[in-house]
Scaffold this motif. Structure first.
Motif, short mmCIF file in Angstrom:
data_model
loop_
_atom_site.label_atom_id
_atom_site.label_comp_id
_atom_site.label_asym_id
_atom_site.label_seq_id
_atom_site.Cartn_x
_atom_site.Cartn_y
_atom_site.Cartn_z
N VAL A 197 0.86 -1.18 0.00
CA VAL A 197 0.00 0.00 0.00
C VAL A 197 0.89 1.23 0.00
CG1 VAL A 197 -1.81 1.23 1.27
CG2 VAL A 197 -1.70 -1.25 1.37
N ALA A 242 -2.30 4.65 2.77
CA ALA A 242 -2.29 4.10 4.12
C ALA A 242 -2.81 5.09 5.15
CB ALA A 242 -0.87 3.66 4.49
N LEU A 296 -5.09 3.27 8.07
CA LEU A 296 -4.11 2.84 9.07
C LEU A 296 -4.67 1.83 10.07
CD1 LEU A 296 -1.24 3.06 10.03
CD2 LEU A 296 -1.89 5.00 11.42
N LEU A 350 -4.93 -1.52 8.39
CA LEU A 350 -3.61 -2.07 8.10
C LEU A 350 -2.94 -2.61 9.36
CD1 LEU A 350 -2.31 0.60 5.57
CD2 LEU A 350 -3.15 -1.71 5.07
N LEU A 357 4.44 -0.69 3.26
CA LEU A 357 4.09 0.65 2.78
C LEU A 357 5.13 1.08 1.76
CD1 LEU A 357 3.07 2.38 6.14
CD2 LEU A 357 1.68 1.02 4.58
#
Length: 85
Positions: free
Chosen positions: A3, A8, A12, A15, A27
């Protein structure tokens, strides 16, 4: 899962949950991997790192065998007259 950092920002929480569940979350910045999200429990602490290092050292020491002295280490390359064999 890869990502971008800009994507992101809005994801967040999701994730972090995925990383905690064991998914690999990377990331990216400009298409290149920049950061990997890893759960804290999966990161070895200082003591376990030291224990692992000591185990590797002792294992290597147990397997090590003494070789020829440095002055004689290349003797197999030459014959009795000192010419390449």
């Amino acid at each position: 899962m890869r990502v971008s950092v800009s994507e992101a920002k809005g994801q967040l929480t999701d994730l972090v949950r995925r990383a905690e569940a064991g998914d690999e979350v990377i990331l990216t910045r400009h298409g290149h991997a920049a950061v990997r999200l890893v759960p804290v429990a999966a990161t070895p602490d200082h003591r376990s790192r030291r224990a692992l290092l000591e185990a590797v050292r002792s294992s290597a020491a147990a397997k090590a065998t003494a070789g020829p002295p440095a002055a004689r280490s290349q003797d197999l390359l030459y014959d009795r007259e000192g010419l390449p064999g």
